[in-house]
Design a protein around this motif. Structure first.
Motif, PDB file in Angstrom:
ATOM      1  N   LEU A  14       0.830  -1.210   0.000  1.00  0.00           N
ATOM      2  CA  LEU A  14       0.000   0.000   0.000  1.00  0.00           C
ATOM      3  C   LEU A  14       0.859   1.252   0.000  1.00  0.00           C
ATOM      4  O   LEU A  14       0.560   2.229  -0.701  1.00  0.00           O
ATOM      5  CB  LEU A  14      -0.930   0.007   1.218  1.00  0.00           C
ATOM      6  CG  LEU A  14      -2.122  -0.931   1.148  1.00  0.00           C
ATOM      7  CD1 LEU A  14      -2.978  -0.785   2.385  1.00  0.00           C
ATOM      8  CD2 LEU A  14      -2.962  -0.619  -0.074  1.00  0.00           C
ATOM      9  N   SER A  15       1.949   1.231   0.776  1.00  0.00           N
ATOM     10  CA  SER A  15       2.765   2.441   0.839  1.00  0.00           C
ATOM     11  C   SER A  15       3.469   2.679  -0.499  1.00  0.00           C
ATOM     12  O   SER A  15       3.672   3.819  -0.904  1.00  0.00           O
ATOM     13  CB  SER A  15       3.769   2.350   1.971  1.00  0.00           C
ATOM     14  OG  SER A  15       4.606   1.247   1.761  1.00  0.00           O
ATOM     15  N   LYS A  16       3.796   1.590  -1.207  1.00  0.00           N
ATOM     16  CA  LYS A  16       4.382   1.785  -2.544  1.00  0.00           C
ATOM     17  C   LYS A  16       3.375   2.440  -3.474  1.00  0.00           C
ATOM     18  O   LYS A  16       3.700   3.336  -4.255  1.00  0.00           O
ATOM     19  CB  LYS A  16       4.798   0.429  -3.110  1.00  0.00           C
ATOM     20  CG  LYS A  16       6.143  -0.023  -2.601  1.00  0.00           C
ATOM     21  CD  LYS A  16       6.810  -0.903  -3.640  1.00  0.00           C
ATOM     22  CE  LYS A  16       8.200  -1.246  -3.180  1.00  0.00           C
ATOM     23  NZ  LYS A  16       8.419  -2.710  -3.200  1.00  0.00           N
ATOM     24  N   LEU A  17       2.130   1.962  -3.394  1.00  0.00           N
ATOM     25  CA  LEU A  17       1.071   2.540  -4.223  1.00  0.00           C
ATOM     26  C   LEU A  17       0.901   4.017  -3.899  1.00  0.00           C
ATOM     27  O   LEU A  17       0.728   4.858  -4.787  1.00  0.00           O
ATOM     28  CB  LEU A  17      -0.233   1.781  -3.964  1.00  0.00           C
ATOM     29  CG  LEU A  17      -1.369   2.028  -4.939  1.00  0.00           C
ATOM     30  CD1 LEU A  17      -0.988   1.551  -6.324  1.00  0.00           C
ATOM     31  CD2 LEU A  17      -2.618   1.297  -4.485  1.00  0.00           C
ATOM     32  N   LEU A  18       1.026   4.314  -2.601  1.00  0.00           N
ATOM     33  CA  LEU A  18       0.899   5.706  -2.166  1.00  0.00           C
ATOM     34  C   LEU A  18       2.031   6.544  -2.725  1.00  0.00           C
ATOM     35  O   LEU A  18       1.830   7.667  -3.196  1.00  0.00           O
ATOM     36  CB  LEU A  18       0.889   5.757  -0.643  1.00  0.00           C
ATOM     37  CG  LEU A  18       0.492   7.089  -0.018  1.00  0.00           C
ATOM     38  CD1 LEU A  18      -0.993   7.287  -0.185  1.00  0.00           C
ATOM     39  CD2 LEU A  18       0.862   7.135   1.437  1.00  0.00           C
ATOM     40  N   GLN A  19       3.223   5.987  -2.706  1.00  0.00           N
ATOM     41  CA  GLN A  19       4.377   6.713  -3.231  1.00  0.00           C
ATOM     42  C   GLN A  19       4.204   7.036  -4.704  1.00  0.00           C
ATOM     43  O   GLN A  19       4.596   8.093  -5.179  1.00  0.00           O
ATOM     44  CB  GLN A  19       5.644   5.887  -3.055  1.00  0.00           C
ATOM     45  CG  GLN A  19       6.185   5.918  -1.649  1.00  0.00           C
ATOM     46  CD  GLN A  19       7.445   5.099  -1.545  1.00  0.00           C
ATOM     47  OE1 GLN A  19       8.197   4.991  -2.505  1.00  0.00           O
ATOM     48  NE2 GLN A  19       7.669   4.528  -0.387  1.00  0.00           N
ATOM     49  N   GLU A  20       3.577   6.105  -5.432  1.00  0.00           N
ATOM     50  CA  GLU A  20       3.404   6.333  -6.870  1.00  0.00           C
ATOM     51  C   GLU A  20       2.385   7.426  -7.141  1.00  0.00           C
ATOM     52  O   GLU A  20       2.515   8.184  -8.088  1.00  0.00           O
ATOM     53  CB  GLU A  20       2.919   5.046  -7.536  1.00  0.00           C
ATOM     54  CG  GLU A  20       4.036   4.102  -7.883  1.00  0.00           C
ATOM     55  CD  GLU A  20       3.483   2.800  -8.428  1.00  0.00           C
ATOM     56  OE1 GLU A  20       2.350   2.814  -8.948  1.00  0.00           O
ATOM     57  OE2 GLU A  20       4.181   1.786  -8.299  1.00  0.00           O
ATOM     58  N   GLU A  35       5.196  11.499   2.000  1.00  0.00           N
ATOM     59  CA  GLU A  35       5.857  11.379   3.294  1.00  0.00           C
ATOM     60  C   GLU A  35       5.073  12.045   4.409  1.00  0.00           C
ATOM     61  O   GLU A  35       5.242  11.729   5.579  1.00  0.00           O
ATOM     62  CB  GLU A  35       7.259  11.990   3.215  1.00  0.00           C
ATOM     63  CG  GLU A  35       8.249  10.985   2.648  1.00  0.00           C
ATOM     64  CD  GLU A  35       9.458  11.648   2.046  1.00  0.00           C
ATOM     65  OE1 GLU A  35       9.533  12.896   2.101  1.00  0.00           O
ATOM     66  OE2 GLU A  35      10.310  10.937   1.518  1.00  0.00           O
ATOM     67  N   LYS A  36       4.230  12.990   4.002  1.00  0.00           N
ATOM     68  CA  LYS A  36       3.464  13.685   5.035  1.00  0.00           C
ATOM     69  C   LYS A  36       2.171  12.967   5.375  1.00  0.00           C
ATOM     70  O   LYS A  36       1.453  13.375   6.286  1.00  0.00           O
ATOM     71  CB  LYS A  36       3.150  15.104   4.564  1.00  0.00           C
ATOM     72  CG  LYS A  36       4.340  16.019   4.688  1.00  0.00           C
ATOM     73  CD  LYS A  36       4.036  17.367   4.064  1.00  0.00           C
ATOM     74  CE  LYS A  36       5.318  18.072   3.731  1.00  0.00           C
ATOM     75  NZ  LYS A  36       5.203  18.842   2.485  1.00  0.00           N
ATOM     76  N   ASP A  37       1.845  11.963   4.580  1.00  0.00           N
ATOM     77  CA  ASP A  37       0.588  11.250   4.797  1.00  0.00           C
ATOM     78  C   ASP A  37       0.628  10.549   6.157  1.00  0.00           C
ATOM     79  O   ASP A  37       1.609   9.885   6.486  1.00  0.00           O
ATOM     80  CB  ASP A  37       0.393  10.225   3.685  1.00  0.00           C
ATOM     81  CG  ASP A  37      -1.020   9.714   3.641  1.00  0.00           C
ATOM     82  OD1 ASP A  37      -1.813  10.271   2.858  1.00  0.00           O
ATOM     83  OD2 ASP A  37      -1.324   8.775   4.395  1.00  0.00           O
ATOM     84  N   PRO A  38      -0.409  10.689   6.978  1.00  0.00           N
ATOM     85  CA  PRO A  38      -0.389  10.060   8.310  1.00  0.00           C
ATOM     86  C   PRO A  38      -0.229   8.543   8.227  1.00  0.00           C
ATOM     87  O   PRO A  38       0.440   7.929   9.062  1.00  0.00           O
ATOM     88  CB  PRO A  38      -1.739  10.446   8.913  1.00  0.00           C
ATOM     89  CG  PRO A  38      -2.574  10.894   7.770  1.00  0.00           C
ATOM     90  CD  PRO A  38      -1.634  11.459   6.760  1.00  0.00           C
ATOM     91  N   GLY A  39      -0.814   7.952   7.172  1.00  0.00           N
ATOM     92  CA  GLY A  39      -0.711   6.503   7.005  1.00  0.00           C
ATOM     93  C   GLY A  39       0.732   6.074   6.818  1.00  0.00           C
ATOM     94  O   GLY A  39       1.200   5.084   7.380  1.00  0.00           O
TER      95      GLY A  39
END
Lengths: 997, 219
Positions: free
Chosen positions: A269-275, A281-285
């Motif tokens: 999920l965090s990779k998807l978020l990075q894309e 980086e500021k995302d609370p998740g």
């Protein structure tokens, strides 16, 4: 479903309520289940023809991992994942009426496949339940049977899996889920609770469950299934999945594995978020994820160092909680973020739409004007300069944006030609808007100088039309009003009918109270100094003119026609009421019994047949009156073909074959009708083109338009379901009634007629049984006369079938407006049917005339009051005769010569005579002026007008009256006669100045 | 002269409003469980009866039109019977219009009919009191410039506002608020009542404000 209930309540299972995101149609739901991503609304359209899925999915991962996948059921899967299945058997899902064969098609493979056991993944998609919902709704008795059938299937699979489990080391997982729910009406696609909530049951011997452990199903997302399946199968989680692992599934595993699974999911999920998110980086998740990863590392270290207990467990559960929280936030922020916005393309689209909207708004006053014409000024050199400048700026912006853009951009992906076209359009629209704006500003000054006519005040009908339109727009702010929009339209149309009936009654019973009273009229022209006699005579003349020239409408329309005019609004109201009970639509009352259901049930086939036949007959009778004989024959054959088609597919029956069992798809009959539709449309287009070439032939143009209208009617008759054929018949009936008895006699202007057509068109959209719910679209219309699914015709036919009501009213509007413009030019009816513009012009004449008379009378009255008085008295006694003569114009000279009074007066008052003659000469000039103005206004009528004898008479007579009027003594009566003539023309019959203005 | 007339108009209108308010409170003294929403039909009957009675009493007491020259008993009786027939006819025609507007044909027929009755009470009864069973006078009053006194002017306003109120009352029916007053025909009857009351309140005030501009042929 006893077995399933047992499993859910007591067995080794986990059950959830999985929430499906709208659109709740099959294809996007399968995508969500297998990829874990959120499909958009575009997929509703693609639902009809699914292209292969290119995104990462569980199926794809399983395939690359070398697993054998077997699939039986809905063909959509096979289309989405071609070449992924080792073995498959797809079933087409669009023949909704079948609900046993589709399931047998799946079940027949089951025994064999379960025995073989040479697969790693078996997917079964049963369609029957969905089809039953589509046919007869969620309360159908068929549902119960189908559910117990499904229960037995589940039991079969589960027992066979359990017996196999002893042989294999790994436990099996049985997932029972629905792709979407079912609404109150049995369809799906929207976002009501019943459609969105689906069951999700995971059954496996790996799940531990103590007896007496009652769990309530948790609410989860449908997208969670993909991640859970991937982890359960030991596969990588699909790349675009936004779902989080269903944690209860792994609860039985050791702590280390649990943490590992959660770590996998959060990393994905965090990779998807990075894309997708630049500032991830500021995302609370993401912060939570980093934190839990650190904690996880600590835990592992602790775990490796010492194997014992409490501290480890406490830290472990802390990490677990941290991970779960991170998962939740990540999943949430992803599902809001995943929709990518292509800002540049969106801005270009918005600009174009806004420009078109501004142009429309600016031209509304013009379009609502009496003439309903729209002038788009284009050819000013200043604007062309602006145009080129704007194009240059736009292309520069385009180049800069597209070369510097990082993410993909649809508009930059277009070819240069297409992008250039869009820019030309945008700048052209901008220039048009600017020029219209300047026109409005400049023109506004001139138009303000014009006197406001008292007749241009609004009637109740205009008020209703305006308020209704505004009210409808406002009502769209409330979601219930959108769901129940049909109620709004029915209400508005009913009110419109009542307003029309009020208008007809006022016109026929109260006469013409909108006509300004006589006294008022004269007061405008004559001031306080006016002698009494002038006032009286002018008023008298006006009134007598009215009485003579303009018989009240009730005299024009005698007998049954009058009654038809009075009754037609009520007839239309009754028609609307009948149609309203034909199809219940919307959300709240959609389950109410309606005539449509009663007719379509198989017990009432005979009634349905009779109704369909009568409706087709009515359609023929109403449509044929405007067609040429060839089209008439084609129409008759076509409508016969429609009935044969419906008989062939078994929805209606012939009287001589009451129980024929042979049901075909009716391909031949439908294509037979298509030929006639195309034929009629072709003839209509041909006539239309011909009338464009031969400019004067208005009749041909109307016939052509009517033929196109009738072609569309025939097509609609073919596509409508048989119980909807009365909608078509009533639509034509209402159109005929409105045209004959309301729009023509009451002389509504083009803007009012357009709005009324629009309202009725909208109402008929809902009368057909449509609603704003996508589930009510009748897809079967797209398959009429086609034996396989062909995309373009199917989409076109479905669209036409859905929007047949508005389209037919629009085509009628085009026909009606063109026929109206023609009839106003017709010479024989010209006098009685005064053009409104003419009327306005003549009003000017009246005021001019009254002023000049006023001046004259003041002047004369001061010196020769008595003599004048005599003359005028005399003239008044002659008045009816002069009127009479005026209408038979050439004899007005005769009147002049016969008239002795003024001659008599001459010797008695030489001086006054002299003065009078002087004065009269000037008046004479004026009257000449008026006459010539009057003639000019008449001569404006095109060439064919000139051939009418009436006008020729006038053309001859007016100059002769002028030449005869040399001697002052003779001239006066002529002047009067001329005046009267003008007057009677300038006072149009009252029903024309009536409330239509 | 004129100011006193307007005052009389205002007082009669206030009495009408008072009768509607009474119809809400008085029945609860005699009947148990009486409320406008739950026992709506009872309230409709009571309200219609009260308003009719007050209108009749006011008509007999105030006598705004002094046109009745013949006053024989038979004439009065026929006049009264005619009024009754007109009232029934208006009830039935309103019922037909409601059905055409989409009210259910068979179920809830009593409710629809009582709505027709109350709307006739607000519109037809004042017309009958003021103008008598004389269709020509009705047509005159409701045509554009046919009003000849403040009474007729206020009649025009209250009638139209009752109709508009009933029309507007239908608007909230499709909303999904699930309130008890959204049930047919409660919102419409309430709308008609509010429209009528608004007309009663507004018309004297409007006439008072515009008393300079208003000129009647007979005055």
């Amino acid at each position: 479903m006893p077995y399933t209930t047992y499993l859910v309540e007591k067995g080794a299972s986990h059950s959830f309520v999985a929430e499906a995101k709208p659109p709740t149609v099959t294809m996007p739901r399968i995508k969500a289940l297998m990829t874990g991503s959120l499909p958009g609304f575009v997929d509703v359209v693609r639902n009809l023809n699914s292209p292969a899925l290119l995104e990462d999915s569980v199926i794809r991962q399983a395939k690359t991992a070398g697993k054998r996948i077997i699939f039986y059921g809905d063909e959509t899967w096979v289309k989405l994942f071609p070449k992924h299945f080792a073995e498959y058997d797809g079933t087409t899902s669009f023949f909704v009426s079948d609900y046993t064969e589709v399931d047998n098609n799946v079940t027949r493979h089951l025994d064999k496949v379960l025995k073989r056991g040479d697969w790693d993944m078996l997917i079964l998609h049963y369609l029957g339940l969905d089809h039953i919902g589509h046919i007869s709704g969620p309360n159908s008795p068929l549902i119960g049977h189908k559910l117990s059938e499904m229960d037995s299937m589940l039991m079969k699979i589960h027992t066979s899996l359990q017996s196999k489990e002893r042989e294999t080391p790994l436990p099996n997982l049985l997932v029972l889920c629905g792709d979407h729910g079912m609404s109150e009406t049995g369809s799906h696609g929207a976002s009501s609770m019943e459609e969105v909530n689906t069951p999700l049951i995971l059954i496996s011997s790996a799940f531990e469950r103590k007896p007496g452990d009652i769990r309530h199903p948790k609410h989860v997302q449908q997208t969670d299934v993909a991640a859970t399946l991937a982890i359960a199968l030991g596969l990588p989680i699909p790349k675009d999945s936004v779902g989080s692992l269903l944690f209860p599934v792994v609860e039985g595993r050791p702590m280390r594995e649990q943490l590992r699974f959660l770590h996998l999911n959060t990393v994905q999920l965090s990779k998807l978020l990075q894309e997708n998110v630049p500032s991830y980086e500021k995302d609370p998740g993401f912060e939570q994820f980093k934190m839990s990863e650190r904690l996880h590392g600590n835990w592992i270290r602790l775990y490796l160092e010492e194997k014992h207990s409490e501290v480890l467990f406490n830290l472990g559960s802390k990490v677990l909680r941290q991970y779960l929280a991170a998962l939740k936030t990540l999943s949430l922020s992803l599902s809001t973020q995943v929709a990518q916005y292509d800002m540049y393309s969106m801005m270009v689209g918005t600009v174009v739409v806004l420009e078109v909207l501004t142009l429309l708004l600016l031209s509304v006053p013009q379009a609502l004007h009496r003439k309903a014409e729209l002038e788009v000024p284009l050819s000013s050199p200043g604007f062309s300069l602006l145009f080129y400048l704007v194009i240059l700026v736009l292309s520069a912006v385009h180049v800069i944006v597209c070369t510097s853009a990082e993410s993909s951009c649809y508009f930059c992906g277009l070819s240069w030609l297409a992008a250039g076209g869009v820019m030309v359009l945008a700048s052209a629209l901008l220039c048009v808007i600017v020029s219209v704006l300047t026109n409005v500003l400049v023109g506004g000054n001139t138009s303000r100088k014009n006197p406001v006519h008292p007749s241009s005040r609004w009637s109740e009908l205009d008020l209703l039309i305006l308020l209704g339109t505004a009210g409808h727009v406002l009502s769209l702010g409330a979601s219930s009003f959108v769901e129940e929009e049909h109620q709004t339209w029915y209400f508005l149309v009913n009110t419109l009918c009542l307003a029309l009936s009020q208008e007809t009654y006022r016109n026929y019973f109260l006469g013409d109270d909108s006509e300004p009273p006589c006294g008022l009229h004269v007061e405008q022209g004559l001031d306080g100094a006016t002698p009494a006699w002038q006032d009286g005579s002018a008023c008298d003349a006006l009134e007598r003119d009215k009485g003579h020239r303009s018989p009240s409408p009730s005299q024009v329309l005698r007998g049954h026609k009058k009654w038809m005019v009075l009754a037609s609004p009520w007839l239309i109201l009754a028609c609307c009421r009948l149609l309203r009970s034909l199809n219940q639509t919307g959300v709240q009352w959609a389950h109410r019994p309606d005539l449509g259901h009663w007719l379509t049930s198989s017990d009432h086939k005979a009634e349905l047949s009779v109704l369909a036949a009568i409706s087709l007959l009515v359609v023929f009778v109403l449509v044929q009156r405007g067609c040429s004989s060839v089209s008439k024959a084609a129409l008759a054959l076509g409508l016969l073909g429609v009935y044969c088609y419906r008989a062939a597919i078994g929805s209606v029956q012939f009287p001589w074959r009451p129980d024929s069992q042979d049901i075909s798809k009716g391909i031949i009959e439908a294509r037979f009708v298509y030929i006639f539709v195309l034929g009629i449309l072709f003839t209509g287009t041909k006539d239309l083109l011909k009338s464009q070439v031969i400019a004067a032939d208005f009749k041909l143009k109307t016939v052509g338009l009517w033929e196109i209208h009738s072609g569309l009617v025939l097509l609609a008759a073919l596509l409508f379901r048989p119980h909807n054929l009365p909608v078509l018949a009533f639509s034509l009936l209402i159109q005929t009634l409105m045209t004959k008895f309301i729009w023509k006699p009451l002389r509504h202007d083009a803007a009012e007629i357009t709005v009324m057509h629009y309202w009725f068109g909208q109402a008929f959209f809902y009368f057909q049984g449509n609603s704003n719910n996508i589930a009510t679209v009748d897809i079967s219309a797209g398959f009429v006369g086609l034996d396989t699914y062909v995309e373009i015709p199917a989409v076109l036919l479905t669209a036409f079938g859905t929007y047949a009501g508005p389209v037919l009213w629009a085509s009628h509007l085009v026909y009606f407006l063109s026929s109206e413009t023609r009839s106003t030019w017709r010479p024989s009816t010209w006098v009685s049917q005064h053009l409104e513009s003419q009327h306005l012009a003549s009003q000017h004449l009246v005021s001019q005339h009254l002023e000049s008379q006023h001046l004259a009378s003041q002047h004369l009255a001061s010196q020769h009051l008595e003599s004048q008085h005599l003359v005028s008295q005399h003239l008044e006694s002659q008045h009816p005769a002069s009127q009479h003569l005026a209408s038979q114009h050439p004899e007005s000279q005769h009147l002049a010569s016969q008239h002795p009074a003024s001659q008599h007066l001459a010797p008695q008052h030489p001086e006054s005579q002299h003065l009078a003659s002087q004065h009269l000469a000037s008046q004479h000039l004026e009257s000449q002026h008026l006459a010539s103005q009057h003639l000019e206004s008449r001569i404006q009528i095109p060439g064919e007008q000139l051939s009418s004898p009436h006008l020729n008479q006038q053309l001859v007579s007016a100059p002769s009256s002028i030449t005869e009027a040399r001697s002052p003594s003779l001239h006066f009566p002529i002047y009067k006669a001329t005046v009267f003539r003008i007057r009677e023309v300038v006072n149009p019959p009252p029903w024309q100045t009536g409330s239509g203005l | 002269m004129k100011d006193t007339d307007i005052k009389r108009l205002l007082y009669t209108h206030l009495l009408c409003i008072f009768s509607i308010i009474l119809s809400v409170f008085i029945p609860s003294l005699f009947l148990e469980n009486f409320s406008i929403l739950e026992t709506h039909l009872t309230w409709l009957c009571v309200c219609s009866g009260f308003v009719t009675a007050v209108n009749l009493v006011l008509y007999l007491a105030v006598k705004p039109n002094t046109s009745s020259k013949r006053s024989s008993l038979s004439h009065k009786v026929t006049r009264f019977l005619k009024c009754c027939i007109y009232f029934l006819m208006s009830c039935f025609s309103f019922h037909v219009i409601f059905v055409l507007y989409g009210a259910p044909l068979i179920e809830l027929a009593l409710e629809t009919f009582l709505f027709a009755v109350i709307l006739s009470t607000f519109t037809t009864v004042p017309c009958l009191c003021l103008l008598g069973p004389n269709l020509k006078a009705w047509l005159r009053v409701f045509s554009r410039n046919g009003v000849t006194s403040i009474w007729e002017n206020s009649l025009q306003m209250t009638t139209i506002s009752s109709f508009v109120g009933a029309w507007l009352g239908a608007l909230p029916i499709p909303l999904d608020w699930e309130r008890p007053w959204q049930v047919w025909p409660i919102s419409c009857t309430l709308g008609a009542t509010f429209g009528y009351v608004a007309g009663l309140v507004v018309s004297p005030l409007w006439i008072y404000w515009n008393r300079k501009q208003l000129t009647y042929k007979n005055n």
